[in-house]
Structures are given as C-alpha cells and as structure tokens.
Scaffold this motif. Structure first.
Motif, PDB file in Angstrom:
ATOM      1  N   HIS A   9     -51.385  21.006  53.087  1.00 56.66           N
ATOM      2  CA  HIS A   9     -50.867  21.965  52.493  1.00 56.66           C
ATOM      3  C   HIS A   9     -51.568  23.450  52.569  1.00 56.66           C
ATOM      4  CE1 HIS A   9     -47.964  22.721  48.939  1.00 56.66           C
ATOM      5  NE2 HIS A   9     -48.754  23.271  48.408  1.00 56.66           N
ATOM      6  N   ILE A  10     -52.734  23.127  52.254  1.00 53.73           N
ATOM      7  CA  ILE A  10     -53.592  24.513  52.288  1.00 53.73           C
ATOM      8  C   ILE A  10     -53.645  25.215  53.493  1.00 53.73           C
ATOM      9  CG2 ILE A  10     -55.838  25.505  51.510  1.00 53.73           C
ATOM     10  CD1 ILE A  10     -54.433  24.426  49.023  1.00 53.73           C
ATOM     11  N   SER A  11     -53.753  24.582  54.535  1.00 56.37           N
ATOM     12  CA  SER A  11     -53.871  25.119  55.949  1.00 56.37           C
ATOM     13  C   SER A  11     -52.636  25.789  56.278  1.00 56.37           C
ATOM     14  CB  SER A  11     -54.382  24.244  57.005  1.00 56.37           C
ATOM     15  OG  SER A  11     -53.539  23.164  57.112  1.00 56.37           O
ATOM     16  N   ALA A  12     -51.596  25.007  55.936  1.00 57.87           N
ATOM     17  CA  ALA A  12     -50.344  25.532  56.280  1.00 57.87           C
ATOM     18  C   ALA A  12     -49.886  26.887  55.622  1.00 57.87           C
ATOM     19  CB  ALA A  12     -48.929  24.549  56.003  1.00 57.87           C
ATOM     20  N   TYR A  13     -50.382  26.785  54.217  1.00 62.56           N
ATOM     21  CA  TYR A  13     -49.998  28.092  53.300  1.00 62.56           C
ATOM     22  C   TYR A  13     -50.835  29.361  53.885  1.00 62.56           C
ATOM     23  CZ  TYR A  13     -49.923  31.066  49.205  1.00 62.56           C
ATOM     24  OH  TYR A  13     -49.353  32.355  48.528  1.00 62.56           O
ATOM     25  N   LEU A  14     -52.257  29.023  54.134  1.00 65.14           N
ATOM     26  CA  LEU A  14     -53.229  30.091  54.731  1.00 65.14           C
ATOM     27  C   LEU A  14     -52.673  30.494  56.164  1.00 65.14           C
ATOM     28  CD1 LEU A  14     -56.581  28.645  53.544  1.00 65.14           C
ATOM     29  CD2 LEU A  14     -55.400  30.540  52.454  1.00 65.14           C
ATOM     30  N   PHE A  15     -52.153  29.835  57.077  1.00 63.54           N
ATOM     31  CA  PHE A  15     -52.073  30.218  58.369  1.00 63.54           C
ATOM     32  C   PHE A  15     -50.883  30.115  59.247  1.00 63.54           C
ATOM     33  CE2 PHE A  15     -56.405  28.175  57.773  1.00 63.54           C
ATOM     34  CZ  PHE A  15     -57.308  29.316  57.743  1.00 63.54           C
ATOM     35  N   LYS A  16     -49.806  29.622  58.211  1.00 63.59           N
ATOM     36  CA  LYS A  16     -48.383  29.468  58.993  1.00 63.59           C
ATOM     37  C   LYS A  16     -47.353  30.414  58.224  1.00 63.59           C
ATOM     38  CE  LYS A  16     -50.155  26.218  61.519  1.00 63.59           C
ATOM     39  NZ  LYS A  16     -50.202  26.391  62.880  1.00 63.59           N
ATOM     40  N   GLN A  17     -47.877  31.509  57.640  1.00 62.06           N
ATOM     41  CA  GLN A  17     -46.668  32.191  57.101  1.00 62.06           C
ATOM     42  C   GLN A  17     -45.614  32.688  58.093  1.00 62.06           C
ATOM     43  OE1 GLN A  17     -46.678  33.210  53.653  1.00 62.06           O
ATOM     44  NE2 GLN A  17     -48.468  32.143  53.292  1.00 62.06           N
ATOM     45  N   GLY A  18     -46.210  33.135  59.348  1.00 65.84           N
ATOM     46  CA  GLY A  18     -45.244  33.397  60.522  1.00 65.84           C
ATOM     47  C   GLY A  18     -44.291  32.422  60.586  1.00 65.84           C
ATOM     48  N   VAL A  19     -44.445  31.249  60.764  1.00 61.94           N
ATOM     49  CA  VAL A  19     -43.775  29.795  60.798  1.00 61.94           C
ATOM     50  C   VAL A  19     -42.578  29.866  59.691  1.00 61.94           C
ATOM     51  CG1 VAL A  19     -43.605  27.536  61.087  1.00 61.94           C
ATOM     52  CG2 VAL A  19     -45.521  28.593  62.066  1.00 61.94           C
ATOM     53  N   PHE A  20     -43.059  30.271  58.434  1.00 58.86           N
ATOM     54  CA  PHE A  20     -42.065  30.178  57.542  1.00 58.86           C
ATOM     55  C   PHE A  20     -41.036  31.361  57.778  1.00 58.86           C
ATOM     56  CE2 PHE A  20     -45.913  28.718  54.797  1.00 58.86           C
ATOM     57  CZ  PHE A  20     -45.963  27.616  55.067  1.00 58.86           C
ATOM     58  N   ARG A  21     -41.499  32.576  57.949  1.00 62.91           N
ATOM     59  CA  ARG A  21     -40.623  33.496  58.191  1.00 62.91           C
ATOM     60  C   ARG A  21     -39.553  33.137  59.632  1.00 62.91           C
ATOM     61  NH1 ARG A  21     -45.419  36.454  57.779  1.00 62.91           N
ATOM     62  NH2 ARG A  21     -45.487  37.023  59.993  1.00 62.91           N
ATOM     63  N   ARG A  22     -40.267  32.716  60.449  1.00 67.08           N
ATOM     64  CA  ARG A  22     -39.261  32.132  61.645  1.00 67.08           C
ATOM     65  C   ARG A  22     -38.166  31.289  61.304  1.00 67.08           C
ATOM     66  NH1 ARG A  22     -36.546  33.954  65.029  1.00 67.08           N
ATOM     67  NH2 ARG A  22     -38.200  35.517  65.489  1.00 67.08           N
ATOM     68  N   ALA A  23     -38.376  30.435  60.481  1.00 64.20           N
ATOM     69  CA  ALA A  23     -37.667  29.473  59.778  1.00 64.20           C
ATOM     70  C   ALA A  23     -36.423  30.251  59.052  1.00 64.20           C
ATOM     71  CB  ALA A  23     -38.255  28.419  58.974  1.00 64.20           C
ATOM     72  N   ILE A  24     -36.830  31.244  58.322  1.00 61.30           N
ATOM     73  CA  ILE A  24     -35.925  32.077  57.368  1.00 61.30           C
ATOM     74  C   ILE A  24     -34.938  32.798  58.318  1.00 61.30           C
ATOM     75  CG2 ILE A  24     -35.918  34.352  56.080  1.00 61.30           C
ATOM     76  CD1 ILE A  24     -38.370  33.372  54.722  1.00 61.30           C
ATOM     77  N   TYR A  25     -35.420  33.538  59.411  1.00 59.28           N
ATOM     78  CA  TYR A  25     -34.774  34.297  60.394  1.00 59.28           C
ATOM     79  C   TYR A  25     -33.591  33.315  60.991  1.00 59.28           C
ATOM     80  CZ  TYR A  25     -38.761  37.316  59.868  1.00 59.28           C
ATOM     81  OH  TYR A  25     -39.804  38.227  59.466  1.00 59.28           O
ATOM     82  N   ASP A  26     -34.101  32.256  61.585  1.00 59.05           N
ATOM     83  CA  ASP A  26     -33.303  31.193  62.210  1.00 59.05           C
ATOM     84  C   ASP A  26     -32.219  30.715  61.377  1.00 59.05           C
ATOM     85  OD1 ASP A  26     -34.898  31.312  64.397  1.00 59.05           O
ATOM     86  OD2 ASP A  26     -35.901  29.529  63.945  1.00 59.05           O
TER      87      ASP A  26
END
Length: 439
Positions: free
Chosen positions: A409-426
């Motif tokens: 959870h913590i590592s994803a929150y800190l380092f995967k914001q770009g992945v979250f944004r890509r999911a939004i765009y898709d």
C-alpha cells in the motif's frame, strides 16, 4: 501472496488510536443504517438531490497553465438526516483545477480524499496539476467530512472518533458527489469520472453506485469492503478495541437492536476461517486468566459456539459459556456476564465486521451502470486492504478490470501516482470510444 513489510513498519510508526469514542451513538447508527437502505438502491434515491442544487464559487486563482477555483455548498446529508454531521462538516468545500487549454473535450475527474488527506495540497500536487500537463484534464477535489476545514474540534488529526463517523462520511460523500456531477454536467463539462486512493477510492466507488449513467471509475488501492481493513488489516492494530468491547458489553442496544438492522448477507459475511482468526488477539490474554481458567473457558466457549444463536447475516454474537449465560434473564446481561465474557473480543470483531459490511460492502449497493468503465488498481502485497476472505470486485462487478502492482500500500502510494493517472486516462478514453454521443 504475503504482505508488505513496509506497510507493517509504517503502521507501527503511527501511534494514534482509531475510534477512541467507541461505536458512536446508537441513535446515529440506527439513522445512518436506515438511510443506507435508500442510497443503496439507485432507483430509490433518484430524487434525493435536486438537479439545480446550489453550488457556489467564492475564489479563483490564476496560474500559468490552469485556473484554481474554490467553492462550497451545503451537504445534502444535512437536509436528509439533520444533525448527523458535526457542525464543522455541514459546509462541503472543494477545489476545481481547470486547464487553460483543453486537449480534447472538457474532461473532469473528481478525486476523493484518502486517509489523512486534509485540505487539497496532496491531491493537487500529486494528481491534479500533472493531469493538466499530461492530458489537459480538469480535476475537482472534494474535501471529506472530518478532514481539513470539516474536521471536528475534538478530533485528533485523522483519527475518526467513532465507528459511526466513517458511515456518516460515506453517506455525505455519496450525496455530495452527486451534487458535483450534476453541477459539472450543467456547466457543460464532459466526460466526467471519479477516482480516489485508498479510502478515497472506496468512497468514489460508493458514489458511482448511485450515479444513474455510465461513468469512468478508477478506485486505487481499495477493494470491496472496509470490514477487512479494520478487522484483519494492519489498521486493526490501531483500533481502540478496549473501548469498543466495553461499550458492546455494557450497552445491550448493539446486540439486541443494531444487529437487526444489518441486512448484508453475502457469501463473505460470515467467513471467520483461519485467515481471519489468526489476526485476533487471544481473549485469554486480554482477560488475564490463569492457565486453569483458560482451559475451562476455552472448553466452554468452543462447545457453545456450536449452539450459539446466529443472526441473519450468519454471524454469531452471543458466544457466552453456559455458566455465564445462565445468569442472564430476559435478554439483560448481568454484571458477571458483562465483565467475564471470554468471547467478548471476538464478538466485538464480529460486530465490527457486520456494521462495516452493512455500510461499506459494494455488494450492498447498486451495481454501476457500466462495469466495463471501471479500472481498479490494487497492490499485490497490500497489508492495509486485505483481500482474503471477502468477495472480489470482479465477483460483485462482472466486467470490471483489475490491474495489480508489485509491492504494498505505502510503496504504491509513494511511487505509483503515474500508474494511477494512466489508469484514469485509459478509462476516460474507453468511455469516449463507447459513448461518443452521451453528453
């Protein structure tokens, strides 16, 4: 799959306790559970929020690439369930980050706040401003009740005082999201979607179950119910179980009245197998019983589990040894039973699971109109959001997509914001391809 060591370590650094006030007023629980029956059914609540509900913009800031508007409105929950919100939370506040140059259409994504996300800085910096630059997409950041300007004066930081506060927050955010989606529609923005990280993702999911049209939904680091978060996840160690147990034992209203309001009876409502039990502190240790007493209590309580009454959700809430149960008359607990119920800790955890599932389990709400517009981003080793023993989102929402990240959870929150944004765009692109004329 194991759990992230970083998640466990990070949780140990936080010393604050959750729910120090207990379950909340029984009257509040009754009112919010009754209200859940309405918002859990999309057709029943179509008219709860008027289409012209007043929304106000009171400040605008100019930036090189965007405008940042600040606005407010009165939470509809205050009108529908008067007095359930603390006074500080009645006024809903938001920031609206709008690009000065649109790339295509006028898309807006509503971001709901995760745990500890007070005010707007975190979401604005990590998600909204990058989305302006990367995709020309606007973001609306809604402040949650009990956070930021909406935080009660007697609440310590992000630690909700009562269990009922979480349900009040959820009910308010469902209605407030409806207000904002309708306002954005009336202002000509399209397409519209919702997202959030951790608790924000869960709240966004609840809000979309109430929206009567196809809509992109991107819940990140959240799952199907909050019950596992507070009973088997690392956050369960931060729960003030001592106060919850005391209130549950002393006030019979929880066992005799509140339980009757719990309607969720899905396949996972009574899964108390090894994966669940192994995270529960031993009741012998909590009671400080001697070895001989422990053996006696263990034998009695095991035998009585076979014959204990079970409510319609399949959960047992009355696992007293026969020697103690004989001292109860007409449904009232004697002082002896109150003080020495060896199963009290397990009963309290069962009750927590029951009330959490009632108001937060996605299966207790309407299925979103088009589940193919849902992209869930989950961490494989998430210790905050356990997936064991609960229904998966794919079972509840057939057709949704789940993307898994390595780590917790913590590592994803800190380092995967770009992945979250890509999911939004898709997901927004998927919506535009499927519904090009739905404006």
């Amino acid at each position: 799959m194991g759990v992230s060591r970083l998640d466990v370590f990070y949780r140990r650094l936080l010393l604050t306790k959750l729910f120090i006030g207990g379950w909340g007023k029984p009257e509040d629980l009754k009112r919010i559970f009754e209200f859940r029956k309405h918002i859990g059914d999309r057709e029943r609540c179509r008219s709860l929020v008027p289409k012209d509900y007043p929304v106000h913009i009171n400040k605008t800031e100019e930036h090189t690439d965007c405008q940042i508007h600040e606005g407010f409105f009165i939470s509809p929950l205050e009108h529908l369930v008067p007095g359930i919100l603390p006074p500080e939370a009645v006024k809903a506040r938001f920031q609206f980050i709008v690009p000065k140059k649109w790339q295509k259409n006028r898309p807006v994504c509503i971001h709901l706040a995760g745990t500890g996300d007070h005010f707007f800085w975190r979401r604005r910096t990590l998600m909204a401003r990058p989305m302006v630059k990367e995709a020309g997409m606007a973001s609306l950041l809604l402040e949650s009740p009990y956070y930021g300007y909406r935080k009660p004066k007697d609440q310590l930081r992000s630690s909700l005082k009562n269990v009922s506060d979480l349900f009040v927050m959820g009910g308010a955010l469902i209605l407030e999201s409806t207000v904002l989606l309708r306002w954005l529609e009336s202002e000509g923005y399209w397409p519209l979607g919702m997202t959030g990280i951790s608790m924000g993702g869960h709240m966004a999911s609840l809000a979309v179950t109430n929206w009567p049209k196809p809509i992109p939904l991107i819940p990140c680091l959240s799952w199907s119910t909050a019950s596992s978060v507070f009973t088997t996840g690392v956050l369960s160690k931060a729960v003030n179980w001592r106060e919850l147990e005391k209130q549950y034992a002393i006030n019979s209203v929880y066992e005799e009245e509140i339980i009757k309001l719990l309607e969720y009876c899905g396949a996972d409502s009574f899964k108390m197998g090894p994966e669940f039990v192994k995270n529960v502190d031993s009741f012998e240790h909590l009671l400080g019983l001697s070895g001989e007493e422990r053996a006696s209590v263990d034998q009695n309580s095991k035998a009585d589990q076979l014959f204990s009454p079970v409510n319609r959700s399949g959960m047992s809430f009355n696992i007293l040894p026969r020697s103690l149960r004989a001292n109860t008359q007409h449904g009232k607990k004697t002082e002896l039973a109150k003080c020495y119920r060896p199963s009290l800790h397990r009963e309290s955890i069962s009750f927590m699971k029951g009330v959490m599932d009632e108001f937060t389990h996605m299966a207790n709400f309407s299925v979103p109109v088009d589940t193919s517009l849902i992209v869930v981003v989950q961490a494989k080793e998430d210790a905050y959001i356990p997936r064991t023993g609960v229904l998966s989102l794919q079972e509840i929402w057939p057709g949704c997509e789940v993307r898994y990240l390595n780590g917790g959870h913590i590592s994803a929150y800190l380092f995967k914001q770009g992945v979250f944004r890509r999911a939004i765009y898709d997901t927004f692109d998927r919506f535009c391809l499927k519904y090009p004329n739905l404006q």
